[in-house]
Design a protein around this motif. Sequence first.
Motif, PDB file in Angstrom:
ATOM      1  N   ILE C  54       0.869  -1.167   0.000  1.00 39.97           N
ATOM      2  CA  ILE C  54       0.000   0.000   0.000  1.00 39.97           C
ATOM      3  C   ILE C  54       0.908   1.220   0.000  1.00 39.97           C
ATOM      4  CG2 ILE C  54      -1.663   1.338   1.350  1.00 39.97           C
ATOM      5  CD1 ILE C  54      -2.678  -1.280   2.456  1.00 39.97           C
ATOM      6  N   PRO C  55       0.626   2.192  -0.832  1.00 40.67           N
ATOM      7  CA  PRO C  55       1.481   3.383  -0.811  1.00 40.67           C
ATOM      8  C   PRO C  55       1.625   3.884   0.617  1.00 40.67           C
ATOM      9  CG  PRO C  55      -0.202   3.558  -2.502  1.00 40.67           C
ATOM     10  CD  PRO C  55      -0.473   2.312  -1.755  1.00 40.67           C
ATOM     11  N   GLU C  98       0.929  -9.129   7.819  1.00 41.18           N
ATOM     12  CA  GLU C  98       1.706  -8.287   6.922  1.00 41.18           C
ATOM     13  C   GLU C  98       1.308  -6.817   7.047  1.00 41.18           C
ATOM     14  OE1 GLU C  98       2.494  -9.444   2.753  1.00 41.18           O
ATOM     15  OE2 GLU C  98       2.069 -11.488   3.443  1.00 41.18           O
ATOM     16  N   TYR C  99       0.017  -6.619   7.133  1.00 39.62           N
ATOM     17  CA  TYR C  99      -0.434  -5.233   7.332  1.00 39.62           C
ATOM     18  C   TYR C  99       0.125  -4.665   8.629  1.00 39.62           C
ATOM     19  CZ  TYR C  99      -3.866  -4.946   3.571  1.00 39.62           C
ATOM     20  OH  TYR C  99      -4.462  -4.867   2.361  1.00 39.62           O
ATOM     21  N   MET C 103       2.702  -1.575   9.128  1.00 35.76           N
ATOM     22  CA  MET C 103       2.355  -0.378   9.894  1.00 35.76           C
ATOM     23  C   MET C 103       3.355  -0.146  11.007  1.00 35.76           C
ATOM     24  SD  MET C 103      -1.746  -0.505   9.932  1.00 35.76           S
ATOM     25  CE  MET C 103      -2.576  -1.309   8.599  1.00 35.76           C
ATOM     26  N   LYS C 104       3.824  -1.241  11.574  1.00 33.82           N
ATOM     27  CA  LYS C 104       4.845  -1.071  12.623  1.00 33.82           C
ATOM     28  C   LYS C 104       6.110  -0.488  12.035  1.00 33.82           C
ATOM     29  CE  LYS C 104       5.264  -4.583  15.635  1.00 33.82           C
ATOM     30  NZ  LYS C 104       5.152  -6.040  15.934  1.00 33.82           N
ATOM     31  N   GLU C 105       6.456  -0.983  10.849  1.00 37.18           N
ATOM     32  CA  GLU C 105       7.640  -0.460  10.181  1.00 37.18           C
ATOM     33  C   GLU C 105       7.508   1.029   9.925  1.00 37.18           C
ATOM     34  OE1 GLU C 105       8.794  -2.538   6.564  1.00 37.18           O
ATOM     35  OE2 GLU C 105       8.519  -4.421   7.678  1.00 37.18           O
ATOM     36  N   MET C 106       6.298   1.412   9.557  1.00 33.31           N
ATOM     37  CA  MET C 106       6.060   2.830   9.281  1.00 33.31           C
ATOM     38  C   MET C 106       5.963   3.631  10.577  1.00 33.31           C
ATOM     39  SD  MET C 106       5.925   2.803   6.021  1.00 33.31           S
ATOM     40  CE  MET C 106       5.415   4.486   5.752  1.00 33.31           C
ATOM     41  N   GLN C 107       6.056   2.900  11.676  1.00 32.66           N
ATOM     42  CA  GLN C 107       6.008   3.518  12.999  1.00 32.66           C
ATOM     43  C   GLN C 107       4.703   4.257  13.251  1.00 32.66           C
ATOM     44  OE1 GLN C 107       9.801   5.705  13.199  1.00 32.66           O
ATOM     45  NE2 GLN C 107      10.488   3.995  14.472  1.00 32.66           N
ATOM     46  N   PHE C 108       3.656   3.700  12.707  1.00 33.29           N
ATOM     47  CA  PHE C 108       2.352   4.268  13.035  1.00 33.29           C
ATOM     48  C   PHE C 108       1.961   3.795  14.412  1.00 33.29           C
ATOM     49  CE2 PHE C 108       1.230   4.366   8.311  1.00 33.29           C
ATOM     50  CZ  PHE C 108       1.785   5.629   8.200  1.00 33.29           C
ATOM     51  N   GLU C 109       1.289   4.657  15.067  1.00 37.51           N
ATOM     52  CA  GLU C 109       0.831   4.244  16.371  1.00 37.51           C
ATOM     53  C   GLU C 109      -0.309   3.268  16.154  1.00 37.51           C
ATOM     54  OE1 GLU C 109      -0.811   6.365  20.202  1.00 37.51           O
ATOM     55  OE2 GLU C 109       0.719   7.542  19.164  1.00 37.51           O
ATOM     56  N   ALA C 111      -3.071   0.670  17.472  1.00 33.46           N
ATOM     57  CA  ALA C 111      -3.834   0.346  18.671  1.00 33.46           C
ATOM     58  C   ALA C 111      -3.489  -1.075  19.105  1.00 33.46           C
ATOM     59  CB  ALA C 111      -5.319   0.468  18.380  1.00 33.46           C
ATOM     60  N   GLY C 112      -3.390  -1.255  20.392  1.00 33.11           N
ATOM     61  CA  GLY C 112      -3.008  -2.547  20.952  1.00 33.11           C
ATOM     62  C   GLY C 112      -3.895  -3.674  20.490  1.00 33.11           C
ATOM     63  N   GLU C 113      -5.151  -3.325  20.195  1.00 33.00           N
ATOM     64  CA  GLU C 113      -6.103  -4.368  19.794  1.00 33.00           C
ATOM     65  C   GLU C 113      -5.638  -5.097  18.536  1.00 33.00           C
ATOM     66  OE1 GLU C 113      -7.290  -1.098  20.095  1.00 33.00           O
ATOM     67  OE2 GLU C 113      -8.738  -1.105  21.737  1.00 33.00           O
ATOM     68  N   TYR C 114      -4.948  -4.375  17.662  1.00 31.44           N
ATOM     69  CA  TYR C 114      -4.490  -5.002  16.430  1.00 31.44           C
ATOM     70  C   TYR C 114      -3.438  -6.065  16.722  1.00 31.44           C
ATOM     71  CZ  TYR C 114      -6.988  -1.603  13.568  1.00 31.44           C
ATOM     72  OH  TYR C 114      -7.955  -0.875  12.955  1.00 31.44           O
ATOM     73  N   LEU C 115      -2.601  -5.748  17.691  1.00 33.90           N
ATOM     74  CA  LEU C 115      -1.540  -6.699  18.032  1.00 33.90           C
ATOM     75  C   LEU C 115      -2.115  -7.926  18.724  1.00 33.90           C
ATOM     76  CD1 LEU C 115       1.077  -4.097  19.282  1.00 33.90           C
ATOM     77  CD2 LEU C 115       0.865  -5.154  17.017  1.00 33.90           C
ATOM     78  N   VAL C 116      -3.131  -7.686  19.551  1.00 35.17           N
ATOM     79  CA  VAL C 116      -3.774  -8.813  20.214  1.00 35.17           C
ATOM     80  C   VAL C 116      -4.367  -9.744  19.167  1.00 35.17           C
ATOM     81  CG1 VAL C 116      -5.697  -9.482  21.706  1.00 35.17           C
ATOM     82  CG2 VAL C 116      -4.242  -7.538  22.324  1.00 35.17           C
TER      83      VAL C 116
END
Lengths: 224, 224, 306
Positions: C54-55, C98-99, C103-109, C111-116
């Motif tokens: 994604i761009p 992958e998403y 997003m982590k690579e892009m250092q976006f904050e 939400a913890g829910e995504y990691l869970v």
Amino acid sequence: MDERQLRNVIEAALLAAGHPLSLDKLMGIVAAVGEVPERAVVRKAVEALAEEYEGRGIEVKEVASGYRVQVKRSMTDLLQPLWEERAPRYTRALLETLALVAYRQPITRAEIEEVRGVSVSTNIVRTLMERGWIRVVGYREVPGRPSMLGTTREFLDYFGLSKLEDLPPLSAIRDDDPEAGPQSDLVDALRALDTHDEDPPNHGATDDGPDEDDPLRNPPAQEA
Amino acid sequence: MDERQLRNVIEAALLAAGHPLSLDKLMGIVAAVGEVPERAVVRKAVEALAEEYEGRGIEVKEVASGYRVQVKRSMTDLLQPLWEERAPRYTRALLETLALVAYRQPITRAEIEEVRGVSVSTNIVRTLMERGWIRVVGYREVPGRPSMLGTTREFLDYFGLSKLEDLPPLSAIRDDDPEAGPQSDLVDALRALDTHDEDPPNHGATDDGPDEDDPLRNPPAQEA
Amino acid sequence: MAGQPEQTGKPHLTLVPVVPPPLSDEAGSIAQAEMPFAIVEGEPITQLPRDLYIPPHALEVFLEAFEGPLDLLLYLIRRQNIDILDIPIAEISRQYVEYIELMKEMQFELAGEYLVMAATLAEIKSRLLLPRPTDADEDEEDPRAALVRRLREYERYKKAAEDIDGLDRLERDVAVAQAEVTERKVVTKLPNVTLRALLTAFREALDRSSMFEHHHIQQEPLSVRERMSQVLLRLSGKRYMDFSELLDPAEGRVGITVTFLALLELLKEAVIDVVQAEEFGPIHLRAAQPSAGEASMPDTSGHDNG
């Protein structure tokens, strides 16, 4: 007061009030002239008025707090230039929260979060309260005594509903016998699937049926 | 758009706008559908609507800035109950203030505050004055010349009292003080002074006899 | 997300109805130019390449377009036109992770829910790879079943939210019809107060007040109190009043006594002045004056006590 006069009074009252009037309130107004009307008579006059409006640009609508006269949906686009402000829009997060309160009330914030999988922002709850759509209806007797939320009559009025049951029916969980505990069936089905997990999931023709009531209203996949 | 449809749009517009609409504005709305109507046609439709309303509780009225639909004057009295608002209930602070004025009049605001331990809002005093229950009866000659408050006859009337003395004595209020307060002693003493001043004119059997002697209420027969 | 664009705080993002690309298309040249997945700053994002690129500048809006991990997961499932009951966990987890990684690579904050959710998916995947013991713990819910249950539950309310949004509502779809009312008199019904409420309030005030013990409130009977108010009112606006004017013989001895007590009390409180020009001369009374003259008395709203 004859039927025509009664209808005139009711029409004037509804148009003067600018908010819904209950049958009781309408009866009170009619009674002030001296006659105490029968409930059925007043109700009939309201219905006659509604009939009279057929084929017009306005209609009598029954909502939770009573009757109101409103401009028909089909007219509002035309009348858009009359309103300076655009109607407020609501985010999906707000609407989802509202839907959960409406269909699952009384519900705590934690329960909303459980279904939505994300935390509910204080802003959303505050907005819904300020709009007068939801309110605290009680407290759950668990540690912390979280408040339980429910919808208000204003919520129903705003969305043109006269009672909660008039809400669009909550979509059934598909493929499930609502009677049977869905859980165990599901687990069985899943176990059967485990073996061919990586199979192409495109089910083609068999998907047509369920897709009809697909909550997301996705058009079915184009076969390339 | 035929004549009926044109009239429907105009009716809906006038009822939805909430303010008068000029002929130009009405024409603009109608034109949005695609047809640009002739002025005369629109005017005629407004007139037709006005005619239609004859014998009803509402009317089309031409005012300076255009046309509006309004409730007929003859209806407004009937609809009066619609505009009765219920004021919010009085706060405890207000009731305490009123009670202190009643029992300790003439009393200044500072004195009320001394007893209540909190400041008395201007709003409370104003509300009580507007209600006609208290009034300024004089000024205390201390720095600032604070006004002294007392109760009115309306206050007595409202609470069904013929005179202030009919207010229950403090002893009745404070059950921790079962003995009659100094007030009744004094009243008794006064009554003793004056046993047969005059014959009470209408001495109801259940009445407290001496009450009838109240000089303010019963102008007794002249002695001299 | 079908239907209306949402308020995401990024006004230039417009989500369009999602048409799932055919998963089996290996060519990578998915023809859906007329169906952009998102519009970022006016530019349609039409391609969701197979590597899920994604761009970068679209990534954050992409995330914001979702109402959380369940929503994102639902999207991934729906995009592939998969029945919710047949989730190919391995594939979906891979895409999801992958998403998240991106997003982590892009250092976006994030939400913890995504990691869970990523952890949950990983757990399910690992379970599927392991042989299932025959005497599996019956009490423990199959994590995949739990996930499916949550997804379907969420989907119901997501749909319900759309349904509510679709209702004809005030402001947007219908308007209340209103006629002008001329000469309307707004009458405010004043609250009722019972004597009992008044007394209760008084008692509470006194109970709170330590004054009651220290000072002698209520020394004077109410008749005297009332008379004090009345005398003050009579003195207001007048320069002087003759003492005898205040005493009405018609009131009898009680009345005179009450008035006299009231006068004494007013005198004690220094709210009236008594003037006697000469011995045995007439006694004059007036409301106590400020240093310079004139007893100003504002309008007392016309209520007369007697």
